[in-house]
Scaffold this motif. Structure first.
Motif, mmCIF file in Angstrom:
data_model
loop_
_atom_site.group_PDB
_atom_site.id
_atom_site.type_symbol
_atom_site.label_atom_id
_atom_site.label_comp_id
_atom_site.label_asym_id
_atom_site.label_seq_id
_atom_site.Cartn_x
_atom_site.Cartn_y
_atom_site.Cartn_z
ATOM 1 N N ILE A 2 42.806 25.332 58.893
ATOM 2 C CA ILE A 2 41.734 26.186 58.392
ATOM 3 C C ILE A 2 41.482 25.773 56.944
ATOM 4 O O ILE A 2 42.381 25.255 56.271
ATOM 5 C CB ILE A 2 42.112 27.679 58.499
ATOM 6 N N PHE A 3 40.254 25.973 56.467
ATOM 7 C CA PHE A 3 39.914 25.604 55.098
ATOM 8 C C PHE A 3 39.897 26.837 54.204
ATOM 9 O O PHE A 3 39.782 27.968 54.686
ATOM 10 C CB PHE A 3 38.546 24.920 55.048
ATOM 11 N N ASN A 4 39.978 26.599 52.893
ATOM 12 C CA ASN A 4 39.786 27.702 51.947
ATOM 13 C C ASN A 4 38.358 28.221 52.055
ATOM 14 O O ASN A 4 37.451 27.532 52.544
ATOM 15 C CB ASN A 4 40.125 27.260 50.521
ATOM 16 N N MET A 19 49.625 30.668 44.160
ATOM 17 C CA MET A 19 48.807 29.731 44.935
ATOM 18 C C MET A 19 48.329 30.349 46.243
ATOM 19 O O MET A 19 48.087 29.636 47.216
ATOM 20 C CB MET A 19 49.588 28.445 45.212
ATOM 21 N N ARG A 20 48.154 31.664 46.274
ATOM 22 C CA ARG A 20 47.724 32.319 47.503
ATOM 23 C C ARG A 20 46.301 32.865 47.439
ATOM 24 O O ARG A 20 45.886 33.611 48.311
ATOM 25 C CB ARG A 20 48.697 33.445 47.877
ATOM 26 N N ASP A 21 45.542 32.478 46.449
ATOM 27 C CA ASP A 21 44.133 32.888 46.383
ATOM 28 C C ASP A 21 43.356 32.129 47.455
ATOM 29 O O ASP A 21 43.365 30.898 47.466
ATOM 30 C CB ASP A 21 43.566 32.572 45.000
ATOM 31 N N GLY A 80 43.484 28.449 46.539
ATOM 32 C CA GLY A 80 44.880 28.241 46.907
ATOM 33 C C GLY A 80 45.031 28.195 48.412
ATOM 34 O O GLY A 80 44.124 27.747 49.122
ATOM 35 N N SER A 81 46.148 28.680 48.911
ATOM 36 C CA SER A 81 46.415 28.642 50.352
ATOM 37 C C SER A 81 46.084 29.971 51.010
ATOM 38 O O SER A 81 46.499 31.031 50.540
ATOM 39 C CB SER A 81 47.887 28.305 50.595
ATOM 40 N N ARG A 82 45.381 29.899 52.127
ATOM 41 C CA ARG A 82 45.097 31.098 52.917
ATOM 42 C C ARG A 82 46.230 31.422 53.880
ATOM 43 O O ARG A 82 46.262 32.520 54.439
ATOM 44 C CB ARG A 82 43.809 30.900 53.738
ATOM 45 N N THR A 83 47.143 30.480 54.088
ATOM 46 C CA THR A 83 48.095 30.617 55.188
ATOM 47 C C THR A 83 49.552 30.723 54.756
ATOM 48 O O THR A 83 50.411 31.045 55.570
ATOM 49 C CB THR A 83 47.978 29.404 56.132
ATOM 50 N N GLY A 84 49.828 30.437 53.490
ATOM 51 C CA GLY A 84 51.206 30.414 53.025
ATOM 52 C C GLY A 84 51.824 29.036 53.063
ATOM 53 O O GLY A 84 53.031 28.885 52.826
ATOM 54 N N THR A 108 46.275 32.015 61.865
ATOM 55 C CA THR A 108 47.041 33.059 61.193
ATOM 56 C C THR A 108 47.645 32.564 59.881
ATOM 57 O O THR A 108 47.700 31.363 59.599
ATOM 58 C CB THR A 108 48.181 33.568 62.098
ATOM 59 N N SER A 109 48.128 33.531 59.116
ATOM 60 C CA SER A 109 48.891 33.263 57.898
ATOM 61 C C SER A 109 50.284 33.857 58.053
ATOM 62 O O SER A 109 50.506 34.752 58.872
ATOM 63 C CB SER A 109 48.209 33.886 56.683
ATOM 64 N N ASN A 110 51.219 33.346 57.263
ATOM 65 C CA ASN A 110 52.518 33.992 57.124
ATOM 66 C C ASN A 110 52.543 34.753 55.810
ATOM 67 O O ASN A 110 52.268 34.187 54.738
ATOM 68 C CB ASN A 110 53.663 32.972 57.146
#
Length: 641
Positions: free
Chosen positions: A76-78, A444-446, A450-454, A579-581
């Motif tokens: 998945i992309f940001n 880095m979770r923005d 950043g990352s959408r998934t962890g 999904t994300s973690n």
């Protein structure tokens, strides 16, 4: 070249004379353009004609500034990158393959003579190259000034490419017209679409002829000796056998046997006759490999530092399948890649591919705000070091230590919370970004930058591709390429074909290893545990393990969508969610400076759905161009579109 009709009827015959390196197809002088009258006169001229087909093979990683080619449940992309083709697939807009620049299938750029990587896409080039292959086959008798070996080399390449371009189209669009002759501008253009399996029969015949005509290694032929050491991209017997098997395995897969449908009830229902043909072709290939008769072998998975991809010893590494570094832009592949196209320029990987995998926070990774993220649901396929999937009650997976004792490829491919992302000196205001903050609410979770998934991934672009370590700068000499086929894929396809015939202990007629032994060959290479006996006893569970192994071994290499498609799982849960973690960090930042991030303890580890892909039966095939299906009644559109 606006539609299939013009391409099939009016392809030009222009090409370069000369048998140089495969990297030099188009490095020609104006006077080297020759007419059709002498195009097929001798081997040198004829090979120049074929070299343009090699030039047309799309580079799936670098066909535009920002690329998207993982369209399954894997990526998945940001949020700012929702314009890319991957997101259009997520929302069911499969029409976008025709007009989205981030689609390698087609997007208005098609120039077979171009040396620009942006000008090579699948749809238009396929029909163009199919016509060229037919022209070559129909003019073989004009090659009077050639040895018997030279004639075999020319004929074998033409048969391979006619089959290969058809097969690449069939994966996305289903059964089409199989064009096996030169079409005349004056004849009625009314060829009907064939079924997938009818097309596969014709492609299989072409691949078989190619395999019988081509050598294992061009360097060992009198003709190829003229360019010894520069023949790596030439089609050979191993590539032809690999695609012969793949073509038949796809033809025997659940979608091709049962037709598009939802519900997943037919996911284990293979056509055993086609799978037997597939297993025998793969077996013929693997017997040659393991008999030491080829130039191919599995790359080494021995590392002094897995996080920084520092290999042990001098053997070509697993990493070098996907990128090389500090080797003067050497094209990757190690000794494992069986089929690939050319690399069009030295520093193309840095513009912009290498810059689309890491965080954009504070400009840590330069360039456009586009980030490929591995989905948490996909990262879950990376099981435990003991070989068991995470959800097996005996796996030992502990949600308080979710990154501990995982499959070794997890540490090669996936970046987790607390990973040391920057090795070099940093400005004080960026120092807090040296170690990844991928926990819920981390630095880095923005979802914007950043990352959408962890997670991040570094399988193709090392984490040092950042503004401080500067691995994407010219001086590092990084070259990337996404292979179309490599040896580990063949082992896994062999295992699947044999399992579909009779289970884990099944072999082919051409090779003695069982399906179980084939999959364990791949796990042994990386040091992961073999398939557990509980999965060998139940064939559906064993096939599930083969599919999970494909997900891990071939992660993010562009195969996942077609796998889910042919298994009739594209519409089914959990393959239709991304999904994300989410989890809370317990360890302090100082802890990560002194300890391995895989050993970190976390709290409240859980999985949350980011999106659900609402696919229906029609999404098993992409829609064809309206301009093409409007040509004549027999060229019908795919159902539902």
């Amino acid at each position: 070249m606006k539609n299939i009709y013009k391409i099939l009827l009016y392809s030009l015959v222009i090409f370069s004379i000369g048998l140089g390196s495969c990297e030099d197809y188009l490095d020609r002088d104006p006077e080297s353009i020759v007419s059709e009258e002498i195009a097929f006169k001798n081997y040198i001229n004829f090979q120049g004609f074929i070299d343009e087909i090699y030039n047309c093979i799309p580079d799936k990683q670098k066909y535009y500034w920002v690329t998207s080619y993982n369209w399954g449940d894997d990526e998945i992309f940001n949020v700012p990158a929702n314009f890319v083709m991957g997101h259009q697939m997520d929302i069911g807009n499969f029409w976008a393959w025709q007009n989205n620049d981030q689609s390698w299938l087609d997007a208005g750029r098609a120039d077979p003579t171009s040396g620009d990587k942006f000008n090579h896409r699948l749809w238009s080039h396929a029909w163009y190259c199919i016509r060229k292959a037919n022209m070559g086959l129909e003019n073989l008798d004009r090659m009077v000034s050639a040895t018997a070996e030279e004639k075999r080399l020319i004929e074998g390449q033409l048969y391979f490419f006619r089959g290969w371009w058809h097969f690449e189209l069939m994966q996305w669009f289903g059964g089409l017209q199989y064009i096996d002759r030169v079409l005349s501008p004056t004849e009625a253009f009314d060829l009907p679409r064939l079924s997938y399996q009818e097309c596969a029969d014709k492609a299989g015949a072409d691949f078989r002829k190619a395999a019988d005509l081509l050598p294992i290694n061009w360097d060992n032929t009198s003709t190829g000796n003229n360019t010894s050491g520069k023949n790596q991209l030439r089609i050979n017997k191993i590539a032809a056998l690999g695609y012969l098997g793949k073509n038949y395995l796809w033809a025997g897969s659940p979608l091709m046997k049962n037709g598009a449908q939802v519900g997943g009830s037919k996911t284990y229902d293979y056509d055993q006759a086609y799978c037997q043909q597939a297993a025998d072709a793969f077996g013929e290939l693997l017997k040659l490999i393991e008999g030491g008769e080829t130039q191919f072998k599995l790359a080494s998975f021995e590392y002094d530092d897995i996080y920084n991809h520092v290999k042990s010893g001098t053997e070509k590494s697993y990493t070098e399948i996907f990128y090389t570094r500090g080797q003067s832009f050497l094209q990757p592949g190690a000794d494992e890649v069986i089929f690939r196209g050319r690399t069009y320029d030295s520093n193309g990987s840095a513009w912009n591919f290498l810059k689309t995998w890491g965080p954009k926070v504070n400009g840590l990774v330069d360039h456009d705000n586009v980030i490929h993220h591995p989905t948490a649901n996909y990262v879950r396929y990376y099981g435990m070091a003991n070989g068991l999937p995470l959800d097996d009650p005996n796996s030992g997976f502990d949600p308080e230590y979710p990154f501990k004792d995982r499959d070794p490829r997890f540490y090669h491919d996936i970046i987790v919370d607390g990973f040391k992302y920057v090795n070099s000196a940093m400005l004080e205001e960026d120092e807090h970004l040296r170690y990844t903050g991928l926990h819920t609410g981390g630095t880095m979770r923005d979802p914007q930058n950043g990352s959408r998934t962890g997670y991040f991934t570094q399988k193709f672009a090392p984490h040092e591709c950042n503004k401080y370590d500067k691995a994407y700068d010219w001086g590092d000499g990084i070259q990337t390429y996404q292979p179309y086929m490599r040896l580990s894929d063949v082992y896994l396809m062999y295992a699947e074909a044999c399992a579909a015939i009779g289970g884990a202990q099944t072999t082919s007629a051409t090779y003695p290893k069982t399906a179980e032994e084939a999959i364990n060959t791949i796990r042994e290479r990386v040091g992961a545990g073999f398939v557990d006996a509980s999965y060998v006893a139940d064939n559906n569970k064993f096939i599930d393990e083969i599919r999970r192994e494909r997900a891990v071994e071939l992660a993010f290499e562009g195969f996942r969508f077609n796998d889910l498609q042919r298994w009739l799982l594209l519409t089914e849960y959990p393959y239709n969610v991304k999904t994300s973690n989410e989890f809370d960090r317990i360890e302090s930042l100082d802890w990560f400076k002194e300890n391995d991030c895989k050993d970190a303890r976390v709290a409240n580890f859980r999985e949350e759905v980011i999106l659900t892909r609402n696919f229906s039966k029609k999404h098993y095939w992409l829609p064809l161009k309206v301009s093409d299906v409007s040509l004549y009644p027999e060229f019908n559109q795919n159902p539902g579109w």
